[in-house]
Design an enzyme around this catalytic site. Sequence first.
Site, PDB file in Angstrom:
ATOM      1  N   LYS A  79      45.399  39.266  56.076  1.00  0.00           N
ATOM      2  CA  LYS A  79      44.992  39.280  54.543  1.00  0.00           C
ATOM      3  C   LYS A  79      44.989  40.830  54.183  1.00  0.00           C
ATOM      4  O   LYS A  79      44.060  41.353  54.585  1.00  0.00           O
ATOM      5  CB  LYS A  79      43.906  38.366  54.229  1.00  0.00           C
ATOM      6  CG  LYS A  79      44.059  37.985  53.010  1.00  0.00           C
ATOM      7  CD  LYS A  79      43.083  36.988  52.491  1.00  0.00           C
ATOM      8  CE  LYS A  79      43.129  36.252  51.313  1.00  0.00           C
ATOM      9  NZ  LYS A  79      41.769  35.539  51.003  1.00  0.00           N
TER      10      LYS A  79
HETATM   11  C1  E4P Z   1      41.837  33.640  48.257  1.00  0.00           C
HETATM   12  O1  E4P Z   1      42.322  33.822  49.399  1.00  0.00           O
HETATM   13  C2  E4P Z   1      40.492  33.917  47.808  1.00  0.00           C
HETATM   14  O2  E4P Z   1      39.737  33.669  49.026  1.00  0.00           O
HETATM   15  C3  E4P Z   1      39.939  33.002  46.672  1.00  0.00           C
HETATM   16  O3  E4P Z   1      40.728  32.166  46.397  1.00  0.00           O
HETATM   17  C4  E4P Z   1      39.102  33.647  45.627  1.00  0.00           C
HETATM   18  O4  E4P Z   1      38.598  32.886  44.613  1.00  0.00           O
HETATM   19  P1  E4P Z   1      37.456  33.118  43.855  1.00  0.00           P
HETATM   20  O5  E4P Z   1      38.100  33.667  42.582  1.00  0.00           O
HETATM   21  O6  E4P Z   1      36.840  31.664  43.541  1.00  0.00           O
HETATM   22  O7  E4P Z   1      36.467  33.830  44.322  1.00  0.00           O
END
Ligand code: E4P
Length: 223
Positions: free
Chosen positions: A87
Amino acid sequence: MKFFIDTASLAQIKEAQELGVLDGVTTNPSLMAKEGISGANAVLKHYVDICSIVDGDVSAEVIATDYDGIVREGEHLAALHPNIVVKVPMIRDGVKALKYFSNKGIRTNCTLIFSAGQALLAAKAGATYVSPFIGRLDDVSTDGVQLIEQIRVIYDNYAYPTEILAASIRHPMHIIQCAEVGADVATCPLSAITALFDHPLTTIGLEKFLSDHQKAAQKGVKA
Ligand code: E4P
């Protein structure tokens, strides 16, 4: 549409896996910190533990923000397990690194996508997934699902193979809306996935079926 769970909690990942509908996992540094996972070795071990529970893609996020650091860290993460997807944040050095990983056959998830232009750049650089954060857009009065729709049109126009991984999902309706507009994947908290199971008419209907069955059985005993 594939279902990923957005957590670093092994207990929640196991629970989702047991539901029989789980296709993968996404994590991020905040989710790892929430589980109290810190220190390079503990973080790496945690990714391996997640991979041993789920037979699907597991996104592991780099901490580095410079090209050399992202490449070094990403190669290390990718070597942990064949299901690891690196990522990478949507920044200039991140996009350069996406191209490098793509040429090397290392799969990637470009995170922190908030515009169609960012999604277009990530696809051009060969990202395997892009993660538009729809809940965080909704939080600032911008339609997150509309962004998914826009990216779908662009990717279809040019047949980009990059998959749209709808992220920052807050509730079950987000999942339904993402499915309607053609997201390839939704990464969700466990609560949003389990909420899809429930409908009051299902509960009432099942109670009636079971009580009718019981009544008929009792009648049969008496006859
Ligand atoms: C995506 O990969 C992120 O980990 C995640 O969906 C972020 O979500 P949040 O806005 O609830 O922190």
